[in-house]
Scaffold this motif. Structure first.
Motif, short mmCIF file in Angstrom:
data_model
loop_
_atom_site.label_atom_id
_atom_site.label_comp_id
_atom_site.label_asym_id
_atom_site.label_seq_id
_atom_site.Cartn_x
_atom_site.Cartn_y
_atom_site.Cartn_z
N ARG A 83 0.83 -1.21 0.00
CA ARG A 83 0.00 0.00 0.00
C ARG A 83 0.87 1.26 0.00
O ARG A 83 0.52 2.25 -0.66
CB ARG A 83 -0.94 -0.02 1.20
CG ARG A 83 -2.01 -1.11 1.07
CD ARG A 83 -3.12 -0.94 2.08
NE ARG A 83 -4.17 -1.93 1.90
CZ ARG A 83 -5.15 -1.84 1.01
NH1 ARG A 83 -5.23 -0.78 0.20
NH2 ARG A 83 -6.08 -2.79 0.92
N THR A 84 1.97 1.22 0.71
CA THR A 84 2.88 2.38 0.72
C THR A 84 3.45 2.63 -0.67
O THR A 84 3.48 3.77 -1.16
CB THR A 84 4.02 2.13 1.72
OG1 THR A 84 3.48 2.05 3.04
CG2 THR A 84 5.04 3.27 1.67
N LEU A 85 3.89 1.56 -1.34
CA LEU A 85 4.47 1.71 -2.68
C LEU A 85 3.41 2.11 -3.70
O LEU A 85 3.67 2.93 -4.59
CB LEU A 85 5.14 0.40 -3.10
CG LEU A 85 6.40 0.03 -2.32
CD1 LEU A 85 6.81 -1.41 -2.62
CD2 LEU A 85 7.53 0.98 -2.65
N ALA A 86 2.21 1.56 -3.57
CA ALA A 86 1.14 1.92 -4.50
C ALA A 86 0.77 3.39 -4.37
O ALA A 86 0.53 4.07 -5.38
CB ALA A 86 -0.09 1.04 -4.25
N ALA A 87 0.75 3.89 -3.14
CA ALA A 87 0.40 5.29 -2.93
C ALA A 87 1.43 6.22 -3.57
O ALA A 87 1.09 7.31 -4.02
CB ALA A 87 0.30 5.58 -1.43
N ARG A 88 2.68 5.77 -3.64
CA ARG A 88 3.74 6.61 -4.19
C ARG A 88 3.95 6.40 -5.69
O ARG A 88 4.15 7.36 -6.44
CB ARG A 88 5.06 6.31 -3.46
CG ARG A 88 6.30 6.95 -4.06
CD ARG A 88 6.25 8.47 -4.01
NE ARG A 88 7.44 9.05 -4.60
CZ ARG A 88 7.61 9.26 -5.91
NH1 ARG A 88 6.64 8.93 -6.76
NH2 ARG A 88 8.73 9.79 -6.35
N PHE A 89 3.86 5.16 -6.18
CA PHE A 89 4.29 4.86 -7.54
C PHE A 89 3.18 4.44 -8.49
O PHE A 89 3.43 4.24 -9.68
CB PHE A 89 5.36 3.76 -7.52
CG PHE A 89 6.63 4.18 -6.84
CD1 PHE A 89 7.39 5.23 -7.33
CD2 PHE A 89 7.07 3.52 -5.70
CE1 PHE A 89 8.56 5.61 -6.71
CE2 PHE A 89 8.24 3.90 -5.07
CZ PHE A 89 8.99 4.95 -5.57
N PRO A 188 8.32 -12.45 3.47
CA PRO A 188 8.70 -11.44 4.46
C PRO A 188 9.73 -10.45 3.96
O PRO A 188 9.76 -9.29 4.39
CB PRO A 188 9.24 -12.27 5.63
CG PRO A 188 9.59 -13.61 5.02
CD PRO A 188 8.63 -13.82 3.91
N GLY A 189 10.59 -10.87 3.03
CA GLY A 189 11.59 -9.97 2.48
C GLY A 189 11.23 -9.55 1.08
O GLY A 189 10.85 -10.38 0.24
N ALA A 190 11.32 -8.24 0.79
CA ALA A 190 11.06 -7.75 -0.56
C ALA A 190 12.23 -8.13 -1.47
O ALA A 190 13.39 -8.01 -1.08
CB ALA A 190 10.88 -6.24 -0.54
N VAL A 191 11.90 -8.60 -2.68
CA VAL A 191 12.94 -9.02 -3.63
C VAL A 191 12.65 -8.38 -4.99
O VAL A 191 11.53 -8.50 -5.51
CB VAL A 191 12.99 -10.55 -3.78
CG1 VAL A 191 14.06 -10.95 -4.79
CG2 VAL A 191 13.27 -11.21 -2.43
N PRO A 199 13.49 3.14 -9.90
CA PRO A 199 14.78 2.73 -9.35
C PRO A 199 14.61 2.02 -8.01
O PRO A 199 13.77 2.40 -7.18
CB PRO A 199 15.53 4.05 -9.18
CG PRO A 199 14.84 5.01 -10.10
CD PRO A 199 13.41 4.60 -10.13
N VAL A 200 15.41 0.99 -7.80
CA VAL A 200 15.30 0.24 -6.54
C VAL A 200 15.62 1.13 -5.34
O VAL A 200 15.08 0.94 -4.25
CB VAL A 200 16.22 -1.00 -6.58
CG1 VAL A 200 17.69 -0.61 -6.61
CG2 VAL A 200 15.92 -1.93 -5.40
N ILE A 207 10.44 1.44 1.87
CA ILE A 207 10.16 0.21 2.62
C ILE A 207 11.40 -0.47 3.18
O ILE A 207 11.29 -1.53 3.79
CB ILE A 207 9.39 -0.80 1.74
CG1 ILE A 207 10.24 -1.29 0.56
CG2 ILE A 207 8.07 -0.20 1.25
CD1 ILE A 207 9.64 -2.48 -0.18
N GLY A 208 12.56 0.12 3.00
CA GLY A 208 13.77 -0.49 3.52
C GLY A 208 14.45 -1.40 2.52
O GLY A 208 14.11 -1.41 1.33
#
Length: 329
Positions: A83-89, A188-191, A199-200, A207-208
């Protein structure tokens, strides 16, 4: 897949393009990254047609495009990171891989039979208009023949897919010109599965730490990626699979192609008419159905009849071979 000449539709013809999608046809359309080859993600035959049109040798998961985040999240289970990434990107060139919702009607073939789906909300105004007019999730890899350069104009699409798809919606050159970034959030880990338009570093700022993709050779060796490569075990039903069956016993379930062998304890026919497109559309559903029915009836395995390797048959055989591979491979 249409057998007529591919039509080049002007930007104002989004309604016509949407009607073609709803009818099960394939329509290429512009996004901010590259042109996508769209098909109704809920229509198994349309999804199989995408692989056939591209000459795609494997059933890799396809990205499902929707016009807004909440419609995307109706098909998958988002977490706080998503949800955080969707709100931004979103809308934008970021694809998220998330657990598939049990009630999702997206065809299993679009997700390559996995328990996850790749979803994206494109920013291009024509893509937005088309998705809203179509009223269905649209599966869309890049609109080029497999192994060729991704298209960034309608002319590129026609050069590679002319006569193989119903239409291309001409929106001019794509702004970004590289595919979307693909981020796996199913664990649990974003990949990062594929670097792309976001950009990563920008993702990590929100999100770290994000794991980086394996080198291509290593990824192919372990088949560990959700998009485009996947774990072998994700294709394996609980019952063992026996390939190239020419006879079948009452203690086996039969995955048939064409005229079924007699004597099986349960039967799922991929295509009574030996149509590889229909077979591709029914493959994952068939494996799941026979696995469940076989377990219910106490059968000891699934016997798969031979499927010719031409065209989509190569991809069907690839998935069957993975399903039949020894556990732990």
């Amino acid at each position: 897949m249409s057998a007529t000449a591919t039509r080049r539709l002007p930007p104002e013809a989004t309604g016509e393009a949407a009607a073609l999608l709803r009818a099960g046809e394939l329509v290429a359309f512009p996004t901010e990254t590259v042109y996508g080859l769209g098909g109704d993600a809920r229509n198994g035959r349309a999804v199989a047609g995408i692989f056939a049109a591209k000459g795609r040798p494997h059933f890799n998961p396809l990205i499902c495009h929707l016009p807004e985040a909440e419609l995307a999240f109706a098909e998958v289970v988002p977490d706080d990171r998503a949800r955080t990434l969707a709100a931004r990107f979103w809308p934008g060139p970021l694809t998220l891989v998330l657990p598939r919702r049990a009630q999702s009607r997206i065809d299993l073939l679009a997700g390559a039979g996995l328990d996850t789906l790749a979803v994206r909300v494109p920013a291009h105004p024509l893509a937005q208009a088309l998705l809203r007019a179509a009223g269905t999730p649209v599966a869309a890899p890049s609109a080029n023949r497999s192994g060729e350069v991704s298209p960034t104009t309608a002319e590129h699409v026609l050069e590679g897919l002319g006569g193989r798809i119903a239409a291309v919606l001409d929106g001019g050159p794509c702004a970004v010109g590289v595919e979307s970034s693909v981020l796996d959030l199913s664990g649990p880990g974003a990949v990062l599965l594929r670097p792309g338009g976001v950009p990563v570093e920008a993702i990590e700022a929100l999100i770290g730490p994000v794991g980086r993709p394996l080198p291509l050779a290593a990824a192919a060796a372990v088949r560990s990626l959700r998009s485009p490569g996947m774990l072998l075990s994700h294709y394996a039903p609980r019952l063992p699979v026996r390939l190239n069956a020419t006879a079948v016993g009452a203690e086996e379930a039969l995955l048939a192609f064409g005229t079924p062998l007699s004597g099986a304890g349960a039967v799922w026919n991929l295509s009574e008419t030996s149509d590889p497109v229909e077979a591709a559309a029914r493959l994952f559903a068939g494996l799941r159905a026979l696995d469940a029915e076989g377990a219910r009836r106490g059968l000891r395995g699934i016997a798969a009849m031979p499927v010719p390797a031409a065209g989509l048959g190569a991809a069907i055989n690839d998935r069957l071979e993975r399903a039949a591979a020894p556990r732990g491979a």
